[in-house]
Enzyme design. Sequence first.
Site, PDB file in Angstrom:
ATOM      1  N   GLY A  95       0.751  -1.201  -0.095  1.00  0.00           N
ATOM      2  CA  GLY A  95       0.033   0.168   0.052  1.00  0.00           C
ATOM      3  C   GLY A  95       1.026   1.117   0.209  1.00  0.00           C
ATOM      4  N   MET A 138      -4.500  -6.233  -7.130  1.00  0.00           N
ATOM      5  CA  MET A 138      -3.957  -7.298  -8.274  1.00  0.00           C
ATOM      6  C   MET A 138      -4.935  -8.254  -8.519  1.00  0.00           C
ATOM      7  SD  MET A 138      -1.071  -5.885  -8.527  1.00  0.00           S
ATOM      8  CE  MET A 138      -0.120  -6.810  -9.740  1.00  0.00           C
ATOM      9  N   LEU A 187     -10.605  -7.482 -13.004  1.00  0.00           N
ATOM     10  CA  LEU A 187     -12.175  -7.020 -12.455  1.00  0.00           C
ATOM     11  C   LEU A 187     -13.056  -7.380 -13.858  1.00  0.00           C
ATOM     12  CD1 LEU A 187     -11.459  -3.771 -10.961  1.00  0.00           C
ATOM     13  CD2 LEU A 187     -12.202  -5.684  -9.861  1.00  0.00           C
ATOM     14  N   HIS A 191      -0.195   1.882 -12.929  1.00  0.00           N
ATOM     15  CA  HIS A 191       0.437   0.840 -13.631  1.00  0.00           C
ATOM     16  C   HIS A 191       1.882   1.115 -13.829  1.00  0.00           C
ATOM     17  CE1 HIS A 191       0.581  -2.778 -15.877  1.00  0.00           C
ATOM     18  NE2 HIS A 191       1.155  -2.300 -16.824  1.00  0.00           N
ATOM     19  N   THR A 242     -11.210   0.855 -17.766  1.00  0.00           N
ATOM     20  CA  THR A 242     -12.335   0.519 -18.604  1.00  0.00           C
ATOM     21  C   THR A 242     -12.021  -0.901 -19.039  1.00  0.00           C
ATOM     22  OG1 THR A 242     -10.561   0.873 -20.726  1.00  0.00           O
ATOM     23  CG2 THR A 242     -12.089   2.859 -19.965  1.00  0.00           C
ATOM     24  N   THR A 268       9.062   4.966  -6.551  1.00  0.00           N
ATOM     25  CA  THR A 268       9.421   6.238  -5.910  1.00  0.00           C
ATOM     26  C   THR A 268       8.315   7.250  -7.002  1.00  0.00           C
ATOM     27  OG1 THR A 268      11.096   5.443  -5.053  1.00  0.00           O
ATOM     28  CG2 THR A 268      10.914   7.833  -5.641  1.00  0.00           C
ATOM     29  N   GLU A 320       6.181   6.594  -8.850  1.00  0.00           N
ATOM     30  CA  GLU A 320       4.360   6.328  -8.781  1.00  0.00           C
ATOM     31  C   GLU A 320       3.975   7.384  -7.605  1.00  0.00           C
ATOM     32  OE1 GLU A 320       3.411   2.259  -8.645  1.00  0.00           O
ATOM     33  OE2 GLU A 320       4.969   1.658  -9.711  1.00  0.00           O
TER      34      GLU A 320
END
Length: 196
Positions: free
Chosen positions: A12, A90, A93, A109, A141, A172, A174
């Site tokens: 997280g 991870m 969906l 991503h 999407t 880092t 991200e």
Amino acid sequence: MKRVAILISGGGSNMLALVRDMAGDHPARPVLVASNDPAATGLEKAAALGIPVAAIDHRAFGRDREAFEAALAEKIDAASPDILCLAGFMRILTPGFIRRYEGRMLNIHPSLLPKYPGLHTHARALAAGDTEAGCAVHEVTAELDAGPILGQARLPVLPGDTEAALAARVLTLEHRLYPKVLRRFATGDRTPVLLD
Ligand code: GAR
């Protein structure tokens, strides 16, 4: 004030970067951190910050993705979020779940999309001899890792880079990119954030 739910599966660190940014004049606040893995250490970190947390163990549902997602959606909807942020979540969906939150669900991503959707992004970038790597935030999407780009950040691949070294430097990056994108998105602005 926009309400934000964050979905995680592990440590997280992106979730923490988002949460830490959601203070002061930020147009959003965290209302839930949820995980498909009850052992995800990010849950404790969120709880320690006073954020409501939920765990829905996907393993309890076997192959029934829709039943897992229905249980997850129930927790999410109880928190009435305006925006859903996937942050190291991870699980793939189903189209039904994506439709339910379409237009208000973001994902980060670890590649310069459209390059390397899916897993093992850093190994694939190194194997291809890429000179640049990075990360992207996109709207979720139906097609995996292919929704409209809301932000991108790049860095050079260094001589002798390993998968782990590259992953650490991209992570880092991200943490800088995702909060900036969420801030902008929460004001209704979908102009991509480009960091160099
Ligand atoms: C991050 O690198 C994120 O981009 C990646 O998992 C890591 C989670 O780290 N996500 C994906 O690969 C999604 N397909 P974190 O739990 O410390 O934020």
